[in-house]
Design a protein around this motif. Structure first.
Motif, PDB file in Angstrom:
ATOM      1  N   ARG A 102       0.847  -1.187   0.000  1.00 19.13           N
ATOM      2  CA  ARG A 102       0.000   0.000   0.000  1.00 19.13           C
ATOM      3  C   ARG A 102       0.885   1.239   0.000  1.00 19.13           C
ATOM      4  O   ARG A 102       2.033   1.202   0.462  1.00 19.13           O
ATOM      5  N   GLU A 103       0.335   2.318  -0.507  1.00 22.14           N
ATOM      6  CA  GLU A 103       1.081   3.575  -0.599  1.00 22.14           C
ATOM      7  C   GLU A 103       0.182   4.718  -0.168  1.00 22.14           C
ATOM      8  O   GLU A 103      -0.938   4.856  -0.662  1.00 22.14           O
ATOM      9  N   ALA A 104       0.658   5.519   0.778  1.00 20.85           N
ATOM     10  CA  ALA A 104      -0.124   6.648   1.282  1.00 20.85           C
ATOM     11  C   ALA A 104       0.637   7.938   1.045  1.00 20.85           C
ATOM     12  O   ALA A 104       1.803   8.062   1.440  1.00 20.85           O
ATOM     13  N   VAL A 105      -0.012   8.899   0.396  1.00 23.01           N
ATOM     14  CA  VAL A 105       0.556  10.236   0.228  1.00 23.01           C
ATOM     15  C   VAL A 105       0.085  11.071   1.413  1.00 23.01           C
ATOM     16  O   VAL A 105      -1.119  11.230   1.631  1.00 23.01           O
ATOM     17  N   LEU A 106       1.034  11.593   2.183  1.00 27.39           N
ATOM     18  CA  LEU A 106       0.712  12.292   3.416  1.00 27.39           C
ATOM     19  C   LEU A 106       1.007  13.783   3.283  1.00 27.39           C
ATOM     20  O   LEU A 106       2.110  14.177   2.887  1.00 27.39           O
ATOM     21  N   ARG A 107       0.006  14.578   3.637  1.00 26.52           N
ATOM     22  CA  ARG A 107       0.144  16.033   3.626  1.00 26.52           C
ATOM     23  C   ARG A 107      -0.172  16.562   5.020  1.00 26.52           C
ATOM     24  O   ARG A 107      -0.630  15.808   5.878  1.00 26.52           O
ATOM     25  N   PRO A 108       0.076  17.839   5.295  1.00 28.40           N
ATOM     26  CA  PRO A 108      -0.122  18.355   6.651  1.00 28.40           C
ATOM     27  C   PRO A 108      -1.476  17.976   7.246  1.00 28.40           C
ATOM     28  O   PRO A 108      -2.521  18.160   6.623  1.00 28.40           O
ATOM     29  N   GLY A 109      -1.430  17.404   8.453  1.00 29.46           N
ATOM     30  CA  GLY A 109      -2.639  16.964   9.142  1.00 29.46           C
ATOM     31  C   GLY A 109      -2.961  15.497   8.958  1.00 29.46           C
ATOM     32  O   GLY A 109      -3.826  14.969   9.663  1.00 29.46           O
ATOM     33  N   ASP A 110      -2.290  14.825   8.034  1.00 30.31           N
ATOM     34  CA  ASP A 110      -2.577  13.413   7.770  1.00 30.31           C
ATOM     35  C   ASP A 110      -1.812  12.511   8.739  1.00 30.31           C
ATOM     36  O   ASP A 110      -0.650  12.768   9.071  1.00 30.31           O
ATOM     37  N   LEU A 111      -2.479  11.432   9.146  1.00 32.33           N
ATOM     38  CA  LEU A 111      -1.897  10.408  10.009  1.00 32.33           C
ATOM     39  C   LEU A 111      -1.680   9.123   9.226  1.00 32.33           C
ATOM     40  O   LEU A 111      -2.427   8.822   8.291  1.00 32.33           O
ATOM     41  N   ALA A 112      -0.689   8.337   9.643  1.00 31.67           N
ATOM     42  CA  ALA A 112      -0.490   7.005   9.074  1.00 31.67           C
ATOM     43  C   ALA A 112       0.288   6.172  10.074  1.00 31.67           C
ATOM     44  O   ALA A 112       1.088   6.698  10.863  1.00 31.67           O
ATOM     45  N   ALA A 156      -7.210  10.994   7.487  1.00 25.68           N
ATOM     46  CA  ALA A 156      -7.306  12.449   7.369  1.00 25.68           C
ATOM     47  C   ALA A 156      -7.459  13.106   8.731  1.00 25.68           C
ATOM     48  O   ALA A 156      -8.188  12.628   9.593  1.00 25.68           O
ATOM     49  N   GLY A 157      -6.773  14.218   8.897  1.00 27.54           N
ATOM     50  CA  GLY A 157      -6.850  14.958  10.143  1.00 27.54           C
ATOM     51  C   GLY A 157      -7.782  16.145  10.100  1.00 27.54           C
ATOM     52  O   GLY A 157      -7.872  16.894  11.076  1.00 27.54           O
ATOM     53  N   ASP A 158      -8.492  16.321   8.997  1.00 22.16           N
ATOM     54  CA  ASP A 158      -9.384  17.486   8.871  1.00 22.16           C
ATOM     55  C   ASP A 158     -10.853  17.097   8.863  1.00 22.16           C
ATOM     56  O   ASP A 158     -11.712  17.900   8.507  1.00 22.16           O
ATOM     57  N   GLU A 159     -11.141  15.848   9.248  1.00 25.11           N
ATOM     58  CA  GLU A 159     -12.536  15.417   9.287  1.00 25.11           C
ATOM     59  C   GLU A 159     -12.703  14.305  10.318  1.00 25.11           C
ATOM     60  O   GLU A 159     -11.739  13.632  10.697  1.00 25.11           O
ATOM     61  N   GLY A 160     -13.936  14.087  10.764  1.00 24.18           N
ATOM     62  CA  GLY A 160     -14.237  13.010  11.692  1.00 24.18           C
ATOM     63  C   GLY A 160     -13.398  13.081  12.958  1.00 24.18           C
ATOM     64  O   GLY A 160     -13.066  14.158  13.461  1.00 24.18           O
ATOM     65  N   VAL A 165      -8.364  14.592  17.126  1.00 26.05           N
ATOM     66  CA  VAL A 165      -7.135  14.000  17.652  1.00 26.05           C
ATOM     67  C   VAL A 165      -5.885  14.727  17.159  1.00 26.05           C
ATOM     68  O   VAL A 165      -4.931  14.938  17.921  1.00 26.05           O
ATOM     69  N   VAL A 166      -5.860  15.116  15.887  1.00 22.38           N
ATOM     70  CA  VAL A 166      -4.665  15.732  15.309  1.00 22.38           C
ATOM     71  C   VAL A 166      -4.249  17.011  16.047  1.00 22.38           C
ATOM     72  O   VAL A 166      -3.052  17.215  16.296  1.00 22.38           O
TER      73      VAL A 166
END
Length: 319
Positions: A102-112, A156-160, A165-166
């Motif tokens: 799997r591959e995740a593109v992470l931008r500010p606010g994203d968790l992984a 995502a850190g900008d929803e839910g 948490v972020v």
């Protein structure tokens, strides 16, 4: 006087490594986390900074650097460690996490999340800032096989729940000096509890209409946590409370790579460990803390605790 490539000024509980060249940064990364292969197409000039605080068994760090690639290879994994999860929160810039096909593109606010026991890669093609929380798998109340479904999945850190948490994690990253003493332990474990809640939501473990198998396991794990103090807690009582056979119960845990008794013991030991580190219980005998969480035999508790953590309960308290 010549300055060394990597300076390590100590600021209370926080260690700071300022890498003035790529070689120093490469060494600092492996020293700070687990053995890693670090490469860069632009090693000169290079800037890197790692600020970190160790709380209990949790390593919380802020990393700032210019472009590079980090790889956890099978050869490095073979050197052996206890196995940890690493949670990444991108604070500035962007990165790519690759693990388990799997591959995740992470931008500010994203968790992984990713697992140090399996190969992974992190690719940063420009300057960035990230928070990394590395912790033993036993510190969260989800089996590692379940969390493994989330490796290299962008959260995502900008929803839910992420939007709740972020901000907390971001504040921790910017205030590492606060992570010391008993307050630091509480803050750090609160962060892990919040992260576990995000994981559960991402896995649909607490939603109606989700996977019935996972939902049942979530209810069983919650029931175990609620009844850890009871000496009657065991496969028979757990199965009866959920209207399933003990054989079915054992099968559920076996499918997640553990057993009912191992899970109960691990959760009880973790509760005891937290109480032993809590100054509010400093005057409470070790045996009383053990009994509070279902260990009726103090000698058995001491042996189990030392086997799990590498030191006796009294040694942990003394530290």
């Amino acid at each position: 006087m010549h300055s060394s490539p990597a300076a390590r000024p100590e600021q209370g509980p926080v260690s700071t490594i300022l890498a003035r060249d790529f070689s120093a940064f490469r060494t600092a990364v492996s020293d700070s986390f687990v053995p890693l292969q670090v490469t860069s197409e632009h090693p000169d000039p290079f800037r890197g900074l790692i600020r970190a605080a160790n709380v209990d068994e949790v390593h919380v760090s802020e990393v700032r650097a210019t472009d590079h690639i980090v790889e956890r290879t099978p050869e490095l994994i073979a050197r052996g460690d206890r196995g940890s999860f690493k949670l990444s929160l991108m604070l500035a810039g962007s990165g790519i996490l690759i693990q388990d096909n799997r591959e995740a593109v992470l931008r500010p606010g994203d968790l992984a999340v990713y697992d140090t026991n399996r190969p992974y890669s992190l690719v940063f093609d420009a300057e960035f800032r990230t928070m990394v929380v590395m912790f033993p798998k036993h510190l969260i109340d989800l089996p590692s096989e379940v969390v493994g479904q989330l490796t290299a999945v962008r959260m995502a850190g900008d929803e839910g729940l992420g939007a709740l948490v972020v901000p907390y994690l971001t504040q921790l990253a910017g205030n590492l000096e606060q992570l010391h003493g008993s307050a630091g332990v509480r803050l750090t474990h609160s962060a892990l509890d919040l992260v576990t809640t995000v994981f559960a939501r991402e896995l649909d473990l607490d939603r109606e209409g989700g996977d019935p198998h996972q939902a049942l396991m979530q209810r069983i794990r919650a029931y175990i946590d609620e009844n850890l103090a009871s000496t009657e807690l065991g496969p028979a009582s757990i199965a009866a409370a959920h209207y399933i056979s003990t054989r079915h119960l054992h099968g559920l845990f076996q499918s997640q790579g553990t057993t009912v008794s191992t899970w109960i013991r691990t959760r009880r030991l973790e509760r005891c460990r937290r109480d032993l580190m809590n100054p509010l219980y400093a005057d409470r005998p070790v045996a009383a803390i053990a009994a509070r969480w279902g260990f009726v035999d103090a000698a058995h508790f001491s042996r189990a605790f030392k086997a799990a953590y590498g030191h006796a309960p009294s040694e942990l308290r003394a530290r």
